[in-house]
Each structure stands twice: as C-alpha cells, then as structure tokens.
Enzyme design. Structure first.
Site, mmCIF file in Angstrom:
data_model
loop_
_atom_site.group_PDB
_atom_site.id
_atom_site.type_symbol
_atom_site.label_atom_id
_atom_site.label_comp_id
_atom_site.label_asym_id
_atom_site.label_seq_id
_atom_site.Cartn_x
_atom_site.Cartn_y
_atom_site.Cartn_z
ATOM 1 N N LYS A 287 -22.480 9.901 -11.315
ATOM 2 C CA LYS A 287 -21.117 9.702 -10.796
ATOM 3 C C LYS A 287 -20.962 10.454 -9.462
ATOM 4 C CE LYS A 287 -19.139 8.950 -15.381
ATOM 5 N NZ LYS A 287 -18.520 9.515 -16.595
ATOM 6 N N ASP B 125 -9.975 8.061 -15.957
ATOM 7 C CA ASP B 125 -10.627 7.525 -17.154
ATOM 8 C C ASP B 125 -9.696 6.586 -17.933
ATOM 9 O OD1 ASP B 125 -13.295 8.135 -17.747
ATOM 10 O OD2 ASP B 125 -12.814 10.188 -18.364
ATOM 11 N N GLN C 137 -15.999 14.882 -19.023
ATOM 12 C CA GLN C 137 -17.026 14.080 -19.678
ATOM 13 C C GLN C 137 -17.007 14.321 -21.188
ATOM 14 O OE1 GLN C 137 -18.866 11.756 -18.124
ATOM 15 N NE2 GLN C 137 -20.021 11.192 -19.934
HETATM 16 N N1 GUN Z 1 -18.483 9.549 -22.322
HETATM 17 C C1 GUN Z 1 -18.961 8.296 -22.484
HETATM 18 N N2 GUN Z 1 -18.290 7.425 -21.691
HETATM 19 C C2 GUN Z 1 -17.371 8.155 -21.024
HETATM 20 C C3 GUN Z 1 -16.375 7.812 -20.051
HETATM 21 O O1 GUN Z 1 -16.182 6.661 -19.665
HETATM 22 N N3 GUN Z 1 -15.630 8.847 -19.596
HETATM 23 C C4 GUN Z 1 -15.795 10.121 -20.037
HETATM 24 N N4 GUN Z 1 -14.998 11.070 -19.546
HETATM 25 N N5 GUN Z 1 -16.703 10.475 -20.936
HETATM 26 C C5 GUN Z 1 -17.478 9.483 -21.416
#
Ligand code: GUN
Length: 291
Positions: A52, A119, A96
């Site tokens: 990311k 998110d 995350q």
């Molecule tokens: N863990 C797995 N997918 C995601 C996501 O899209 N966002 C976040 N913050 N954690 C994740």
C-alpha cells in the site's frame, strides 16, 4: 472464458490516479496523504501494508506508516488513532486487520473518524453504503465492483451467491450486488458456515463470489456452465520450490472451475491488486470531499 485481470486493471487505475495527482500538483491543490497503522509482525499484513505504501509513492501520494508493537495496549492504539484523526495533513488512514486478540477490533474501527475511514468499515460509512449513499466503500468489494464495471460483466437480474459473511468482504459484497445500480441489481444469497446444501446453491449461481479463506474449496462440479466466478481467497501454503517459501492459493480450484466460466479472476493477479487500487481511489475521494 475471459480472465478478469486485476493486475492490469489496477495498473490502469493507478496510472489514472497518478495523472490526476500530477494535475493537482500543477494546480497547487493538496496531494493526497494516506496513513496506515500496522500492529505486530504478521507476514501477510506486513506485505499488504508495504505494498500500500509503495503504491502511494508510485502515484505521487504522501504516505505514513506507523508500526506498533504487538503488545501495545488498546488505549495506546486508540490514542494513535486520535492523533491521526486530528492531523489535518492526513486525508485518510487504515488500521490493518487482524489485530492482536487483546484489542477490541470493533472499538478500533469506531474510533476512526468517518471522514478519514478510507476502509469504509465505520458503522456510519457501512450504513451509508447499504443505503446506496455516497461514502467510502470497503476496498476489496469496491475493487470487485470496479472489475465487473470495467469488463462490462452483465449483472442485472442475475442470481449472485456470496460465500462468506466477513465484514470486510462477504457482507458488503452481498449488499452492493443487490443495490439498484450498475453493477448490481442481482438476486443475492449470502451463504456462510451454517448454510445447508451449499453445493446445490452454488450450482444455481450466475455470479459466484467466494470469500471464505479455504484454499480450493470451490470445485468444477459446484459451478454452472457460463457462470462468473470471483475468487477472493489468498491463503499462503508452504512451497519449498519458491524463494519466499510459500505460494498463494485461492478459494477456487482454478483448473476444474475456469473452463466452465464466462469470466473468472485468477489468484494471484485478480482481486488482490484491485484492493490496493480501491484504497488509493478512496483516499483521493477523501481529499476531494473537503474541497
Ligand atoms: N485486512 C484484510 N483486508 C483488509 C482491508 O481491506 N483493510 C484493513 N484495514 N485490513 C485488512
């Protein structure tokens, strides 16, 4: 059979974003700034968060990575979230998931200010999504919708079966596919661990979205001829022939399923790369909402 190429589509989206950021810079407008909080050292989470941050750099966004020890208290994590909520340079941020067991994930999600919740996990944003109102749509479901849109996959009036009811993928996916929109307008069935006759239900799917996290769970005999199959699974399985020591397996047994489909996403290179592109799209949206 058409492969829904997430790698290529996400590269295209990132290029579109890069051009837009360049133009913003020329006009003296704010450069989008995404922050990510990573708690602990989970290998998969570290990979996702690093990519990311790398993608932000590639398209000209500012990015901040905050790494916290897995033993951090819930209180300290909430304080870090407050700091990001108050930091006017940061347009959006994510925490995350998953988090260590001693931290209440829902409490963390609800602490993120809805305007910075790129998110789309905050109940306010999730509720707006369910009502079809403008909001941040969670990255993985949004990435899948974008793939269906860009490949002009017909969805209206189709039977859509979703396997898995996670708040991150299955549940929002089931809501989006039922909305009166394009893509959308499906007749949706959300299936989960207590569902009876899953095989028969899958056999009726025009569109099958698989997000349960069990490698190669869906096999050829579960899929109708001509179906659209979206594979959200990415499980790491040990593989000594790989430099990393593992390979990625989807929730779909590709070799038996692919020949029966009209459209299918591969693993890797399908849904995964789209998730990051969506997060970047949401971050730009966060900046523009303030203008
Ligand atoms: N863990 C797995 N997918 C995601 C996501 O899209 N966002 C976040 N913050 N954690 C994740």
């Amino acid at each position: 059979m058409t492969i829904l190429d997430g790698k290529q589509t996400s590269a295209q989206i990132k290029e579109e974003l890069r051009v837009e950021v360049e133009e913003r810079k020329r006009k003296g407008l704010k450069v989008p700034h995404l922050a990510a909080i990573l708690v602990g050292e989970d290998g998969a989470s570290m990979t996702y968060v690093n990519s990311k941050v790398k993608s932000c750099k590639a398209i000209g966004y500012d990015s901040t990575l905050i790494r916290l020890d897995s033993a951090i208290s819930e209180e300290k994590l909430l304080e870090t979230i407050d700091e990001l909520n108050d930091n006017t340079d940061i347009d959006g941020f994510i925490v995350q998931l998953p988090l260590p067991k001693h931290i209440d994930e829902q409490k963390v999600i609800e602490r993120v200010h809805p305007e910075k919740d790129v998110d789309g996990f905050h109940p306010e944003n999730f509720g707006r999504m369910a009502l079809g109102l403008p909001t941040f749509i969670p990255a993985t479901p949004n990435g899948i919708m974008e793939l269906l849109r860009r490949y002009e996959v017909p969805t209206e009036g189709k039977s859509c079966i979703v396997i898995g009811r996670s708040h991150i993928v299955g549940l929002p996916m089931s809501i989006l596919m039922g909305l009166n929109d394009v893509p959308g307008n499906c007749t949706v069935t959300l299936t989960h661990s207590r569902t009876k006759n899953l095989k028969e239900i899958c056999q009726n799917a025009d569109i099958l979205i698989v997000a349960l996290g069990k490698p190669e769970f869906v096999t050829g005999e579960m899929v109708k001829e001509g179906a659209v199959v979206i594979d959200v699974g990415i499980t790491r399985v040990p593989d000594e022939t790989k430099k990393s020591g593992f390979r990625l397996l989807g929730d779909v047994h590709y070799d038996s399923v692919a020949p029966r489909t009209s459209f299918i996403t591969p693993v890797p290179g399908g849904v995964g790369p789209m998730t990051i592109a969506s997060l970047l799209q949401n971050t730009l949206k966060a900046v523009k909402r303030k203008e």
